[in-house]
Motif scaffolding. Structure first.
Motif, PDB file in Angstrom:
ATOM      1  N   THR A  20      -2.543  -5.953   2.554  1.00 50.44           N
ATOM      2  CA  THR A  20      -1.388  -6.018   1.666  1.00 50.44           C
ATOM      3  C   THR A  20      -1.786  -5.396   0.336  1.00 50.44           C
ATOM      4  O   THR A  20      -2.906  -4.921   0.178  1.00 50.44           O
ATOM      5  CB  THR A  20      -0.901  -7.477   1.495  1.00 50.44           C
ATOM      6  OG1 THR A  20       0.341  -7.474   0.805  1.00 50.44           O
ATOM      7  CG2 THR A  20      -1.916  -8.324   0.753  1.00 50.44           C
ATOM      8  N   SER A  21      -0.891  -5.399  -0.587  1.00 53.82           N
ATOM      9  CA  SER A  21      -1.198  -4.865  -1.911  1.00 53.82           C
ATOM     10  C   SER A  21      -0.732  -5.861  -2.966  1.00 53.82           C
ATOM     11  O   SER A  21      -0.033  -6.831  -2.658  1.00 53.82           O
ATOM     12  CB  SER A  21      -0.509  -3.510  -2.111  1.00 53.82           C
ATOM     13  OG  SER A  21       0.880  -3.646  -1.933  1.00 53.82           O
ATOM     14  N   ASP A  22      -1.114  -5.626  -4.196  1.00 58.05           N
ATOM     15  CA  ASP A  22      -0.667  -6.491  -5.283  1.00 58.05           C
ATOM     16  C   ASP A  22       0.859  -6.487  -5.326  1.00 58.05           C
ATOM     17  O   ASP A  22       1.506  -5.491  -5.003  1.00 58.05           O
ATOM     18  CB  ASP A  22      -1.200  -5.997  -6.618  1.00 58.05           C
ATOM     19  CG  ASP A  22      -2.713  -6.099  -6.747  1.00 58.05           C
ATOM     20  OD1 ASP A  22      -3.354  -6.745  -5.890  1.00 58.05           O
ATOM     21  OD2 ASP A  22      -3.248  -5.523  -7.702  1.00 58.05           O
ATOM     22  N   ASN A  23       1.431  -7.616  -5.717  1.00 58.19           N
ATOM     23  CA  ASN A  23       2.879  -7.675  -5.896  1.00 58.19           C
ATOM     24  C   ASN A  23       3.175  -8.353  -7.233  1.00 58.19           C
ATOM     25  O   ASN A  23       2.259  -8.666  -7.990  1.00 58.19           O
ATOM     26  CB  ASN A  23       3.558  -8.370  -4.705  1.00 58.19           C
ATOM     27  CG  ASN A  23       3.096  -9.798  -4.521  1.00 58.19           C
ATOM     28  OD1 ASN A  23       3.121 -10.607  -5.450  1.00 58.19           O
ATOM     29  ND2 ASN A  23       2.659 -10.132  -3.306  1.00 58.19           N
ATOM     30  N   ASP A  24       4.418  -8.596  -7.514  1.00 57.99           N
ATOM     31  CA  ASP A  24       4.801  -9.178  -8.804  1.00 57.99           C
ATOM     32  C   ASP A  24       4.309 -10.610  -8.987  1.00 57.99           C
ATOM     33  O   ASP A  24       4.256 -11.107 -10.104  1.00 57.99           O
ATOM     34  CB  ASP A  24       6.318  -9.162  -8.976  1.00 57.99           C
ATOM     35  CG  ASP A  24       6.870  -7.758  -9.131  1.00 57.99           C
ATOM     36  OD1 ASP A  24       6.091  -6.849  -9.499  1.00 57.99           O
ATOM     37  OD2 ASP A  24       8.076  -7.565  -8.888  1.00 57.99           O
ATOM     38  N   ASP A  27      -1.982 -11.156  -6.671  1.00 63.45           N
ATOM     39  CA  ASP A  27      -2.828 -10.014  -6.333  1.00 63.45           C
ATOM     40  C   ASP A  27      -2.966  -9.945  -4.816  1.00 63.45           C
ATOM     41  O   ASP A  27      -2.652 -10.897  -4.104  1.00 63.45           O
ATOM     42  CB  ASP A  27      -4.217 -10.163  -6.956  1.00 63.45           C
ATOM     43  CG  ASP A  27      -4.177 -10.051  -8.476  1.00 63.45           C
ATOM     44  OD1 ASP A  27      -3.247  -9.422  -9.010  1.00 63.45           O
ATOM     45  OD2 ASP A  27      -5.099 -10.601  -9.122  1.00 63.45           O
ATOM     46  N   ALA A  28      -3.477  -8.846  -4.316  1.00 57.31           N
ATOM     47  CA  ALA A  28      -3.565  -8.627  -2.864  1.00 57.31           C
ATOM     48  C   ALA A  28      -4.408  -9.683  -2.147  1.00 57.31           C
ATOM     49  O   ALA A  28      -4.013 -10.168  -1.090  1.00 57.31           O
ATOM     50  CB  ALA A  28      -4.116  -7.236  -2.584  1.00 57.31           C
ATOM     51  N   GLU A  29      -5.557 -10.052  -2.695  1.00 56.09           N
ATOM     52  CA  GLU A  29      -6.440 -10.984  -1.983  1.00 56.09           C
ATOM     53  C   GLU A  29      -5.806 -12.355  -1.762  1.00 56.09           C
ATOM     54  O   GLU A  29      -5.799 -12.842  -0.634  1.00 56.09           O
ATOM     55  CB  GLU A  29      -7.775 -11.127  -2.704  1.00 56.09           C
ATOM     56  CG  GLU A  29      -8.765 -11.972  -1.914  1.00 56.09           C
ATOM     57  CD  GLU A  29     -10.133 -12.024  -2.535  1.00 56.09           C
ATOM     58  OE1 GLU A  29     -10.910 -12.892  -2.127  1.00 56.09           O
ATOM     59  OE2 GLU A  29     -10.441 -11.204  -3.422  1.00 56.09           O
ATOM     60  N   PRO A  30      -5.231 -13.007  -2.777  1.00 53.51           N
ATOM     61  CA  PRO A  30      -4.582 -14.293  -2.499  1.00 53.51           C
ATOM     62  C   PRO A  30      -3.359 -14.160  -1.584  1.00 53.51           C
ATOM     63  O   PRO A  30      -3.066 -15.057  -0.797  1.00 53.51           O
ATOM     64  CB  PRO A  30      -4.192 -14.838  -3.864  1.00 53.51           C
ATOM     65  CG  PRO A  30      -4.584 -13.845  -4.872  1.00 53.51           C
ATOM     66  CD  PRO A  30      -5.294 -12.734  -4.203  1.00 53.51           C
ATOM     67  N   THR A  31      -2.649 -13.032  -1.680  1.00 51.89           N
ATOM     68  CA  THR A  31      -1.508 -12.810  -0.788  1.00 51.89           C
ATOM     69  C   THR A  31      -1.986 -12.715   0.652  1.00 51.89           C
ATOM     70  O   THR A  31      -1.419 -13.329   1.558  1.00 51.89           O
ATOM     71  CB  THR A  31      -0.755 -11.519  -1.175  1.00 51.89           C
ATOM     72  OG1 THR A  31      -0.333 -11.617  -2.531  1.00 51.89           O
ATOM     73  CG2 THR A  31       0.450 -11.290  -0.281  1.00 51.89           C
ATOM     74  N   TYR A  32      -3.051 -11.958   0.877  1.00 49.66           N
ATOM     75  CA  TYR A  32      -3.632 -11.812   2.217  1.00 49.66           C
ATOM     76  C   TYR A  32      -4.044 -13.176   2.768  1.00 49.66           C
ATOM     77  O   TYR A  32      -3.711 -13.534   3.891  1.00 49.66           O
ATOM     78  CB  TYR A  32      -4.836 -10.873   2.135  1.00 49.66           C
ATOM     79  CG  TYR A  32      -5.604 -10.748   3.421  1.00 49.66           C
ATOM     80  CD1 TYR A  32      -5.200  -9.854   4.395  1.00 49.66           C
ATOM     81  CD2 TYR A  32      -6.726 -11.533   3.663  1.00 49.66           C
ATOM     82  CE1 TYR A  32      -5.900  -9.732   5.584  1.00 49.66           C
ATOM     83  CE2 TYR A  32      -7.431 -11.421   4.844  1.00 49.66           C
ATOM     84  CZ  TYR A  32      -7.020 -10.527   5.794  1.00 49.66           C
ATOM     85  OH  TYR A  32      -7.701 -10.416   6.975  1.00 49.66           O
ATOM     86  N   LYS A  33      -4.752 -13.959   1.968  1.00 47.04           N
ATOM     87  CA  LYS A  33      -5.193 -15.289   2.406  1.00 47.04           C
ATOM     88  C   LYS A  33      -4.003 -16.205   2.681  1.00 47.04           C
ATOM     89  O   LYS A  33      -4.004 -16.962   3.641  1.00 47.04           O
ATOM     90  CB  LYS A  33      -6.115 -15.912   1.362  1.00 47.04           C
ATOM     91  CG  LYS A  33      -7.479 -15.288   1.341  1.00 47.04           C
ATOM     92  CD  LYS A  33      -8.380 -15.985   0.339  1.00 47.04           C
ATOM     93  CE  LYS A  33      -9.765 -15.366   0.358  1.00 47.04           C
ATOM     94  NZ  LYS A  33     -10.658 -16.043  -0.572  1.00 47.04           N
TER      95      LYS A  33
END
Length: 56
Positions: A20-24, A27-33
């Motif tokens: 995934t990528s950063d969003n509003d 950041d990408a890492e917590p979104t991925y997790k």
């Protein structure tokens, strides 16, 4: 992904094989997790280790 389950498909997502990528909001890492550990498992998909892919 919910559409797949509604149609009777069993969805399997290999961990470490999506991104995934950063969003509003995050950041990408917590979104991925979040998706791999909380959103998909038990709801929309079975998340498996990459090593398990060929044993399914």
């Amino acid at each position: 992904m919910p559409d797949s389950m509604e149609r009777g498909y069993k969805v399997i997502i290999p961990k470490d094989c999506n991104s995934t990528s950063d969003n509003d909001y995050m950041d990408a890492e917590p979104t991925y997790k979040y998706y791999n550990e909380m959103m998909w498992p038990g709801r929309f998909a079975k998340c498996i280790d990459t090593n398990e892919v060929f044993n399914v």
